[in-house]
Design a protein around this motif. Structure first.
Motif, short mmCIF file in Angstrom:
data_model
loop_
_atom_site.label_atom_id
_atom_site.label_comp_id
_atom_site.label_asym_id
_atom_site.label_seq_id
_atom_site.Cartn_x
_atom_site.Cartn_y
_atom_site.Cartn_z
N UNK A 73 0.84 -1.13 -0.08
CA UNK A 73 0.17 -0.17 0.08
C UNK A 73 0.82 1.30 -0.13
N UNK A 74 2.06 1.23 0.51
CA UNK A 74 2.92 2.56 0.82
C UNK A 74 3.33 2.90 -0.39
N UNK A 75 3.63 1.94 -1.42
CA UNK A 75 4.06 2.33 -2.78
C UNK A 75 2.79 2.71 -3.82
N UNK A 76 1.74 2.43 -3.34
CA UNK A 76 0.53 2.69 -4.15
C UNK A 76 0.51 1.38 -5.44
N UNK A 77 0.81 0.29 -5.11
CA UNK A 77 0.95 -0.93 -6.01
C UNK A 77 -0.20 -1.46 -6.52
N UNK A 78 -0.77 -1.58 -7.79
CA UNK A 78 -1.76 -2.05 -8.39
C UNK A 78 -1.22 -2.73 -9.62
N UNK A 79 -1.18 -4.16 -9.67
CA UNK A 79 -0.47 -4.79 -10.99
C UNK A 79 -1.39 -4.75 -12.06
N UNK A 80 -1.47 -4.18 -13.11
CA UNK A 80 -2.16 -4.48 -14.25
C UNK A 80 -2.02 -5.83 -14.88
N UNK A 81 -3.04 -6.43 -14.91
CA UNK A 81 -3.28 -8.01 -15.50
C UNK A 81 -3.71 -8.04 -16.80
N UNK A 82 -4.45 -7.06 -17.41
CA UNK A 82 -5.21 -7.01 -18.51
C UNK A 82 -4.22 -6.91 -19.81
N UNK A 83 -4.06 -8.06 -20.48
CA UNK A 83 -3.42 -8.16 -21.70
C UNK A 83 -3.82 -7.26 -22.67
N UNK A 84 -4.89 -6.92 -23.00
CA UNK A 84 -5.49 -6.02 -23.93
C UNK A 84 -5.32 -4.73 -23.58
N UNK A 85 -5.20 -4.29 -22.35
CA UNK A 85 -5.14 -2.75 -21.97
C UNK A 85 -3.47 -2.61 -22.14
N UNK A 86 -2.51 -3.70 -21.52
CA UNK A 86 -1.26 -3.45 -21.89
C UNK A 86 -0.78 -3.29 -23.27
N UNK A 87 -1.40 -4.24 -24.25
CA UNK A 87 -0.85 -3.97 -25.61
C UNK A 87 -1.38 -2.67 -26.14
N UNK A 88 -2.56 -2.32 -25.49
CA UNK A 88 -3.18 -0.90 -26.07
C UNK A 88 -2.29 0.17 -25.38
N UNK A 89 -1.50 0.31 -24.27
CA UNK A 89 -0.85 1.16 -23.88
C UNK A 89 0.60 1.23 -24.68
N UNK A 90 1.30 -0.07 -25.15
CA UNK A 90 2.25 -0.23 -25.80
C UNK A 90 2.30 0.41 -27.31
N UNK A 91 0.83 0.07 -27.74
CA UNK A 91 0.41 0.57 -29.01
C UNK A 91 0.65 2.27 -29.43
N UNK A 92 0.37 2.50 -28.42
CA UNK A 92 0.18 4.19 -28.15
C UNK A 92 1.64 4.96 -28.04
N UNK A 93 2.52 4.18 -27.79
CA UNK A 93 4.02 4.70 -27.62
C UNK A 93 4.72 4.63 -28.90
N UNK A 94 4.12 3.74 -30.09
CA UNK A 94 4.68 3.75 -31.40
C UNK A 94 6.32 3.35 -31.13
#
Length: 263
Positions: free
Chosen positions: A10-31
């Motif tokens: 909690x002290x690091x505000x950690x929430x691990x993103x587990x959605x492959x679709x969202x992960x790929x979408x984020x990576x796509x946006x970086x080109x």
């Protein structure tokens, strides 16, 4: 197995993103191209990192504050020669040293507890930034894209939008994280504006921040009316009614007045 045993803190505000679709979408946006220097803020256990490395950037610097993740990250990406783990707090890292004189692309699922502080740092690195793609608490993302005369229009809105074009890309439900946060998240893309004011970033930041104190008060109670007149702003207006251009004009006139008083 190690990533399954990892416990978010909690002290690091950690929430691990587990959605492959969202992960790929984020990576796509970086080109990503083979010439790109990427900086990821908050590697965690490397879900997004893995997708970024698959796209073969020139180099990916991963900044991570939590020592417990280091063996997980190092084992996971041992075969990648273009990955460098930086075992520090983001606020101890000088991004200019990582840029090698080139423009960098910055990405990250930002910890909710320090996301605004990280964002406020971005204009100071404007000259070396190609673009930023960030996962944020939806409430913060809405502030970044807010319009005047709305509750979400804040210091953060004005300061960041002075230097960046900001696009709200998508909302991300809590179920796409482990553990699920209590709020909805969102992804934003920030692209440096071509024409930005050349005045001191820190001075402007402090100026805008002060104007937003007691935001319901009329501007004439905070700023000399002659200054408002020179900037073409009605003294009866409130800070939340001003456009980004009004803030730039007002600070420009403020600096002119300051310069005259010194001479």
């Amino acid at each position: 197995m190690k990533s399954r045993k990892f416990k978010t803190k909690k002290k690091f505000g950690q929430h691990i993103l587990i959605s492959e679709g969202v992960i790929k979408n984020i990576a796509d946006q970086i080109h990503i191209t083979p010439e790109d220097i990427i900086v990821e803020i908050g590697v965690g256990t490397g879900q997004l990192t893995e997708e970024l490395l698959k796209r073969n950037p020139k180099i990916l610097y991963g900044i991570e504050i939590d020592p417990e993740t280091y063996p997980i990250i190092e084992e996971k990406f041992a075969s990648y020669q273009n990955f460098i783990l930086i075992k520090k707090d983001f606020f101890e890292v000088n991004l200019r040293q990582l840029s090698e004189g080139e423009k960098i692309k910055i990405v990250g699922n930002l910890p909710y507890n320090v996301a605004s502080l990280i964002l406020v740092n971005m204009p100071f690195y404007l000259k070396i930034i190609n673009l930023c793609v960030f996962m944020l608490q939806k409430e913060v993302a809405e502030k970044l894209t807010a319009k005047p005369e709305t509750k979400s229009y804040t210091f953060l809105t004005v300061f960041l939008n002075t230097y960046f074009e900001i696009h709200y890309l998508m909302s991300v439900p809590a179920r796409f994280f482990r553990p699920p946060p209590k709020v909805t998240s969102a992804v934003v893309k920030m692209i440096p504006k071509k024409d930005v004011p050349q005045f001191d970033v820190k001075g402007y930041k402090n100026f805008v921040s002060k104007l937003f104190h007691e935001r319901r008060k009329m501007l004439r109670s905070k700023i000399d009316e002659k200054l408002l007149e020179k900037a073409g702003i009605e003294p009866e207006k409130r800070v939340e009614q001003l456009q980004i251009s009004d803030f730039i004009n007002l600070y420009t006139e403020y600096l002119k007045g300051k310069h005259k008083s010194k001479n």
